[in-house]
Design a protein around this motif. Structure first.
Motif, mmCIF file in Angstrom:
data_model
loop_
_atom_site.group_PDB
_atom_site.id
_atom_site.type_symbol
_atom_site.label_atom_id
_atom_site.label_comp_id
_atom_site.label_asym_id
_atom_site.label_seq_id
_atom_site.Cartn_x
_atom_site.Cartn_y
_atom_site.Cartn_z
ATOM 1 N N MET A 228 -15.490 -21.211 -30.877
ATOM 2 C CA MET A 228 -15.484 -22.674 -30.870
ATOM 3 C C MET A 228 -14.456 -23.194 -29.866
ATOM 4 N N THR A 229 -14.863 -24.191 -29.133
ATOM 5 C CA THR A 229 -13.930 -24.735 -28.154
ATOM 6 C C THR A 229 -13.037 -25.787 -28.797
ATOM 7 N N ASP A 230 -12.022 -26.164 -28.063
ATOM 8 C CA ASP A 230 -11.107 -27.188 -28.564
ATOM 9 C C ASP A 230 -11.847 -28.502 -28.783
ATOM 10 N N LEU A 231 -12.832 -28.736 -27.884
ATOM 11 C CA LEU A 231 -13.547 -29.999 -27.955
ATOM 12 C C LEU A 231 -14.334 -30.106 -29.254
ATOM 13 N N ASP A 232 -14.977 -28.977 -29.628
ATOM 14 C CA ASP A 232 -15.715 -28.957 -30.890
ATOM 15 C C ASP A 232 -14.798 -29.317 -32.037
ATOM 16 N N TYR A 233 -13.595 -28.736 -31.979
ATOM 17 C CA TYR A 233 -12.633 -28.959 -33.043
ATOM 18 C C TYR A 233 -12.238 -30.434 -33.118
ATOM 19 N N LEU A 234 -11.995 -31.009 -31.938
ATOM 20 C CA LEU A 234 -11.540 -32.405 -31.910
ATOM 21 C C LEU A 234 -12.621 -33.358 -32.395
ATOM 22 N N LYS A 235 -13.902 -32.942 -32.228
ATOM 23 C CA LYS A 235 -14.997 -33.807 -32.630
ATOM 24 C C LYS A 235 -15.142 -33.910 -34.143
ATOM 25 N N MET A 236 -14.590 -32.893 -34.844
ATOM 26 C CA MET A 236 -14.802 -32.849 -36.284
ATOM 27 C C MET A 236 -14.061 -33.977 -36.991
ATOM 28 N N SER A 237 -14.603 -34.355 -38.151
ATOM 29 C CA SER A 237 -13.916 -35.372 -38.945
ATOM 30 C C SER A 237 -12.729 -34.711 -39.649
ATOM 31 N N LYS A 238 -11.920 -35.548 -40.277
ATOM 32 C CA LYS A 238 -10.704 -35.031 -40.915
ATOM 33 C C LYS A 238 -11.029 -33.987 -41.974
ATOM 34 N N GLY A 239 -12.043 -34.283 -42.802
ATOM 35 C CA GLY A 239 -12.410 -33.363 -43.877
ATOM 36 C C GLY A 239 -12.850 -32.029 -43.326
ATOM 37 N N GLU A 240 -13.690 -32.098 -42.258
ATOM 38 C CA GLU A 240 -14.171 -30.857 -41.662
ATOM 39 C C GLU A 240 -13.020 -30.032 -41.094
ATOM 40 N N LYS A 241 -12.087 -30.747 -40.470
ATOM 41 C CA LYS A 241 -10.925 -30.051 -39.911
ATOM 42 C C LYS A 241 -10.185 -29.295 -41.006
ATOM 43 N N LEU A 242 -10.005 -29.998 -42.139
ATOM 44 C CA LEU A 242 -9.279 -29.405 -43.253
ATOM 45 C C LEU A 242 -9.970 -28.126 -43.720
#
Lengths: 311, 491
Positions: B1-15
């Motif tokens: 996964m790229t950084d961009l994919d990560y940044l696109k995620m919502s807060k819950g998904e990030k968690l």
């Protein structure tokens, strides 16, 4: 329903460069802002006043009860029907209270001197000097601190008993217990020492000062707030200690401190008779401690905030 | 996964993503720590072998002064003119020998059984047998002493080796005068730490080890020295503590542990947020008499807790002022069960603790709030943020970051918050059986088991559990909160 009504009252700007849609809220009118501010402040004042009442009420009630002359435990009215100094007279002349007070004062005075010396010594050594076992010492203290203190009570009692420092000897015994482990409470003052630049030490040492002289003549004068904080804490702690004090005194009334004595009064069978006397005793204990604390509040705040941030 | 994919995620998904990553890394972490522990022991053995080698070589290459020092400590130092060091070594050896011979040896010999000779009555006279308590306590002390002796003996051997080498190279030794002078300078830490360390050893370490060992004995009301003996029972006490059933402590233990954690959570975080709120209100621009509000709140810190808490506990009692006033005004028909119903008691305790706790937090928060750079707020205001937004985006993150360590210590402190519970309720109402009450924390339960029930073995087990709980929380938080690890990051 018309669709236009659902559109929110904001300006929407499409920012081409960034590729996002921004909402710009309409500027509120200045006059309504001031009114809003006023309303908020009013609410805050209301809350603060309510809080002050809640925070002060128990103490006001305590003082009022201590002046109550008529007999009885807790009564269903706030203002005593008859004011008088009977309770104070009684506890000062016909009970062991003056003795308990003296005991606690002695413990507190010794404690504040000895504990301050120990805490500052440990903090200086850990903050300023690098030696073998330093990390080990700090880690051990951290681990030891996670054990609940009362766990050690029985063993401590036996140790003290073998030294003859229980019951009749409870006062020196308590001082010994309080001071013996006080080296573990070095965090706050070490944190403070860490903030004093080391170049001060070094320049003094180049001039031929020993470590001892650096400690006494350079670090100490710069550490007035933390010294006062340490003294204040060491002085106040013995006034509230019930657990160890009652265990070490082991039923010997002459060796009680105020906390043990007053606790016994509230939990004796004659609660009705002793409740107002407990209040009087509480007032006599609280007044000097509170005065001292409020006087030195500034240093307390410094210690607490410093300690909280550094952990 | 790229950084961009990560940044696109919502807060819950990030968690969820981060948590998943953390769990996935657990086996590796576990393996690493096992390896680290194994390496630690390997190094320990290596070190030990090196030490033994060094000792043997010292003896082989040593002159007669060094060799005699192996048996009479400090002899070499005397012979080389370092009389102070020699005297200290010799003194230590003499004291140690006397101690083992006349005192410690007898206790240590019985350490494995904790005594076998029971106290009996012969012709109405009590003949005292072994005292298990003393055997355990002084057995530990003797073991400490032996460890200290081995350490000192090793130092003595090393001392000889070093002195011999220094003399061989033609340099001068350090004599008593230098030794004393160095205690105020290069060895100043020894002067400073000697007494505190001795105190911590005798009055903290020794009793703690004693109580840890008590958890593995049957020391309780029916096995109380000097009348009765107690002995080792292995892990039996932990079994009783963890298993349920009427004869065991499992049910009460589970409930007390749960309540301890709930209490610590509320006591820490409610106080934290409310205290911060109060600090923000007092600090707000346009609020007058700031100092007075603070002083009023600080009164609860200044007045000794046993006065204020005992009085408050009476205030809420069935015959207390609050109930009698409400009854008198006819607002209620019968007294409110503040301390007598479990759920009421728990809520009341937490509420009173807010009363105690807010002032501390207010002071701490005030100090920190003043340190938040004003331009942060300024720019937020220009961007049109309202009060709630600035709080959520600036104040709270800053506070959480800076006070991370404080939250940790305060949580641990609340697990061990004896005073508030004991002075208010003494753990009552007693509904859980086994001397445990609805508001009992582990620590107050431990206290009442010790003082009222003489059930030392279970109390010792609970003490160990408290330690384990605190240690686990510490470890987890240290690994999760960055500000605990790096104090100077947030600048």
């Amino acid at each position: 329903m018309a669709k236009e009504n659902l559109i929110p009252e904001v300006d929407i700007v499409i920012d081409q460069e960034a590729g996002v849609i921004r909402e710009i809220k309409p500027e509120p009118k200045l006059r309504s802002k001031k009114a809003h501010e006023k309303r908020v402040n009013g609410a805050i004042y209301a809350i603060l006043i309510a809080m002050s009442v809640i925070w002060l009420l128990p103490f006001i009630l305590l003082v009022l009860q201590s002046f109550r002359v008529e007999y009885g435990g807790q009564v269903a009215y706030v203002i005593p029907k008859q004011f008088g100094l009977d309770n104070f007279k009684f506890i000062l002349t016909e009970t062991n209270f003056p003795r308990w007070y003296g005991n606690t004062l002695i413990i507190a005075l010794f404690n504040s001197v000895l504990q301050t010396v120990i805490v500052l010594s440990v903090s200086y050594a850990l903050s300023r000097m690098r030696f073998r076992g330093r990390k080990l010492f700090m880690k051990s203290v951290l681990v030891l601190g996670m054990f609940p203190g009362f766990l050690t009570m029985i063993a401590l009692y036996t140790l003290l008993k073998n030294l003859g420092l229980t019951q009749e000897g409870a006062i020196p015994g308590l001082i010994l217990i309080y001071c013996a482990s006080s080296g573990m409470g070095y965090y706050i003052s070490k944190g403070f020492f860490d903030t004093i630049p080391k170049s001060l030490d070094e320049s003094a040492r180049i001039d031929g000062a020993t470590r001892f002289q650096v400690f006494l003549k350079i670090i100490m004068p710069l550490s007035k707030p933390i010294v006062i904080y340490t003294i204040l804490m060491a002085f106040m702690a013995p006034w509230g200690d019930y657990v160890f004090a009652s265990y070490v005194a082991f039923g010997k009334s002459d060796s009680y401190n105020v906390a043990v004595g007053l606790y016994d009064w509230v939990n004796t069978n004659d609660f009705q008779g002793y409740f107002t006397r407990f209040c009087a005793g509480g007032v006599l204990v609280a007044i000097p401690i509170t005065a001292l604390f409020l006087m030195l509040q500034k240093y307390y705040v410094e210690g607490v905030t410093g300690g909280a941030v550094k952990g | 996964m790229t950084d961009l994919d990560y940044l696109k995620m919502s807060k819950g998904e990030k968690l969820v993503h981060n948590a998943g990553k953390w769990i996935a890394s657990l086996p590796k972490k576990l393996l690493n720590s096992i390896c680290a522990i194994a390496m630690f022991f390997v190094n320990l053995v290596k070190k030990f072998i090196a030490e033994i080698k060094d000792i043997v070589m010292t003896f082989v290459h040593g002159d007669w002064k060094t060799r005699v020092s192996f048996f009479i400590m400090g002899f070499g130092s005397f012979a080389r003119g370092q009389w102070l060091r020699g005297l200290l070594f010799l003194l230590f050896q003499t004291v140690f020998n006397m101690y083992i011979l006349f005192f410690g040896g007898a206790y240590l010999a019985k350490f494995a059984t904790l005594g076998t000779i029971a106290t009996t009555k012969v012709n109405r006279k009590t003949v005292y047998g072994d005292n298990s308590f003393m055997i355990l306590l002084y057995g530990i002390l003797t073991i400490f002493f032996i460890i200290a002796f081995i350490y000192t003996w090793r130092a003595n051997v090393r001392q000889n080796k070093i002195s011999q080498e220094i003399l061989k190279s033609g340099k001068k030794l350090k004599y008593a005068k230098d030794d004393i002078a160095s205690l105020a300078d290069s060895q100043f830490h020894k002067t400073l730490l000697a007494l505190p360390t001795l105190g911590i050893f005798t009055f903290t370490v020794l009793p703690i080890i004693f109580m840890i060992l008590v958890a593995f004995t049957n020391y309780d009301a029916t096995h109380q020295p000097p009348g009765k003996l107690f002995t080792w029972v292995g892990f039996d006490n932990f079994k009783t503590l963890f298993s349920s059933g009427s004869a065991n402590y499992g049910d009460a233990f589970g409930q007390v542990l749960l309540w301890t954690l709930i209490w610590a959570f509320f006591a820490t975080f409610l106080n934290y947020f409310l205290g911060m709120l109060v600090a923000i209100m007092i600090n707000k621009k346009g609020i007058k008499l700031k100092k007075m509000w603070r002083t009023i709140l600080v009164m609860t810190i200044a007045i000794p807790q046993f006065v204020s808490l005992l009085y408050v506990s009476k205030l809420f009692a069935a015959d207390g002022l609050i109930n009698s006033l409400l009854l008198k005004w006819g607002w209620i028909k019968e007294a409110l069960p503040f301390w007598t119903k479990p759920s009421w008691a728990r809520v009341t305790v937490i509420a009173v603790n807010i009363w105690i706790g807010i002032p501390y937090l207010m002071l701490i928060a005030t100090g920190i709030l003043m340190n938040i750079p004003a331009d942060l707020y300024e720019s937020a205001r220009i961007d049109g943020a309202n009060a709630v937004q600035t709080y959520g985006k600036i104040t709270l993150p800053y506070m959480l970051f800076v006070t991370g360590p404080y939250l940790l210590t305060s949580f641990i402190g609340n697990i061990n918050n004896f005073n508030v519970i004991y002075l208010l309720t003494q753990g009552k109402p007693d509904t859980l059986g086994n001397a445990a009450g609805a508001t009992d924390l582990l620590i107050t339960w431990l206290y009442s088991l010790t003082v009222d029930n003489s059930n030392f073995k279970i109390a010792a087990c609970i003490g160990i559990i408290v330690f384990v709980v605190c240690a686990i929380i510490n470890l987890v938080v240290y690994n999760l909160i960055p500000s605990v690890k790096n104090e100077e990051d947030f600048q």
